[in-house]
Design an enzyme around this catalytic site. Structure first.
Site, PDB file in Angstrom:
ATOM      1  N   LYS A 193      33.821  34.506  38.389  1.00 55.42           N
ATOM      2  CA  LYS A 193      34.156  35.085  37.078  1.00 55.42           C
ATOM      3  C   LYS A 193      35.435  34.437  36.535  1.00 55.42           C
ATOM      4  O   LYS A 193      35.461  33.949  35.399  1.00 55.42           O
ATOM      5  CB  LYS A 193      34.345  36.602  37.184  1.00 55.42           C
ATOM      6  CG  LYS A 193      34.564  37.260  35.840  1.00 55.42           C
ATOM      7  CD  LYS A 193      35.274  38.582  35.920  1.00 55.42           C
ATOM      8  CE  LYS A 193      36.775  38.397  35.886  1.00 55.42           C
ATOM      9  NZ  LYS A 193      37.546  39.630  35.804  1.00 55.42           N
ATOM     10  N   ASP A 212      31.818  39.898  33.747  1.00 52.52           N
ATOM     11  CA  ASP A 212      32.814  40.934  34.031  1.00 52.52           C
ATOM     12  C   ASP A 212      32.112  42.290  33.934  1.00 52.52           C
ATOM     13  O   ASP A 212      30.875  42.353  33.839  1.00 52.52           O
ATOM     14  CB  ASP A 212      34.004  40.819  33.058  1.00 52.52           C
ATOM     15  CG  ASP A 212      33.642  41.342  31.669  1.00 52.52           C
ATOM     16  OD1 ASP A 212      32.431  41.412  31.339  1.00 52.52           O
ATOM     17  OD2 ASP A 212      34.562  41.693  30.914  1.00 52.52           O
TER      18      ASP A 212
END
Ligand code: SF4
Length: 295
Positions: A193, A212
């Site tokens: 991420k 996310d």
């Protein structure tokens, strides 16, 4: 030959009494098959695609393809309609974390875990004034950094990650944040991420899709994935979202998650995606829910 008995001859029409072929609708092909059989020709001789060994099952008749009417959440038309509406809703959104370099973005992204961007943006201006370079962070111990990042939560782990990443960048990458997924993943506290945020938002490289908490939740609500594990969600999104949209799509979904598709009570009545959405936890709906709907 006894009188009155005439040898049987192939019929000119190709039809023969008592054969099953005779009962089937008359076509030029079966007429030809019958004619050849009657005159004793080899079954395979000169018959092209009609040829088949004796006893073999006949070739299946070509099927006419029926157009499926079943609901497919990944149908290209549905995906492109979602992307079109996101473009109208959030035409030029970018990363909300304040930063002026790849290093600052990396620090801000590490600090944003389990926190809000607004909270991180309150902390980082003073942090980067106090420690203006990656070398300044690399000279710290995690304990020295802790008071400065305490308000973002999980400050012990975050301090360890930031200082560890700074030391590694100084030692192995000449003080420069690498623009390569594999190298980024060697930094402490950096998973896909964070690496995707740096690559997409700073280096403008579409290597993957940022997953996310907002992208996780909304991708499931919009049935772009049924997975619950971020790396698997990312793979699903990479399959259905065109690569040139990967960076913008993440930003758009993150903004959508903050403004309308919030976790507890999504504002479905105001959502331009509403009639495309079958999320099980919708707060208002004009479409019928189907049995696979996910929250
Ligand atoms: S309709 Fe509701 S649940 Fe669906 S995307 Fe919009 S806000 Fe989210």
């Amino acid at each position: 030959m006894p009188r009155g008995i005439t040898p049987r001859q192939p019929a000119r029409t190709g039809r023969q009494e008592g054969t099953s072929v005779e009962k089937s609708p008359r076509t030029e092909k079966n007429a030809s098959v019958t004619r050849n059989a009657r005159v004793g020709k080899s079954a395979n001789a000169g018959m092209g695609t009609l040829a088949r060994p004796r006893g073999a099952a006949p070739a299946a008749a070509p099927r006419t393809q029926k157009k499926s009417t079943a609901y497919n959440p990944l149908a290209p038309e549905r995906i492109s309609e979602i992307l079109k509406r996101l473009d109208q809703l959030y035409p030029a959104v970018t990363c909300a974390l304040t930063h002026s370099s790849a290093w600052e973005l990396l620090v801000a992204t590490i600090l944003s875990a389990q926190s809000t961007d607004a909270n991180v943006n309150r902390v980082t201006p003073e942090l980067f004034r106090k420690y203006p370079t990656v070398e300044a962070f690399a000279a710290l111990t995690p304990e020295q950094l802790q008071p400065d990042v305490r308000s973002t939560g999980f400050f012990r782990n975050k301090s360890k990650s930031v200082v560890g990443a700074a030391k590694k960048i100084v030692a192995d990458f000449a003080g420069q944040v690498p623009d390569d997924m594999e190298k980024l993943l060697t930094l402490p506290g950096v998973a896909r991420k964070t690496a995707n945020v740096i690559l997409g938002s700073w280096f403008h490289k579409a290597v993957g899709v940022v997953v996310d908490t907002h992208v996780h939740r909304i991708s499931r609500r919009l049935e772009l994935t049924t997975q619950d594990d971020p790396p698997k969600i990312e793979l699903d999104l990479m399959k259905v979202i065109p690569r040139e949209k990967w960076i913008l799509f993440s930003h758009q979904i993150i903004w959508h998650g903050r403004s309308l598709c919030i976790a507890r009570k999504p504002k479905c009545v105001d959502c331009p995606l509403e009639n495309l959405c079958h999320a099980a936890d919708k707060t208002w709906s004009t479409v019928e829910m189907h049995k696979n709907a996910k929250a």
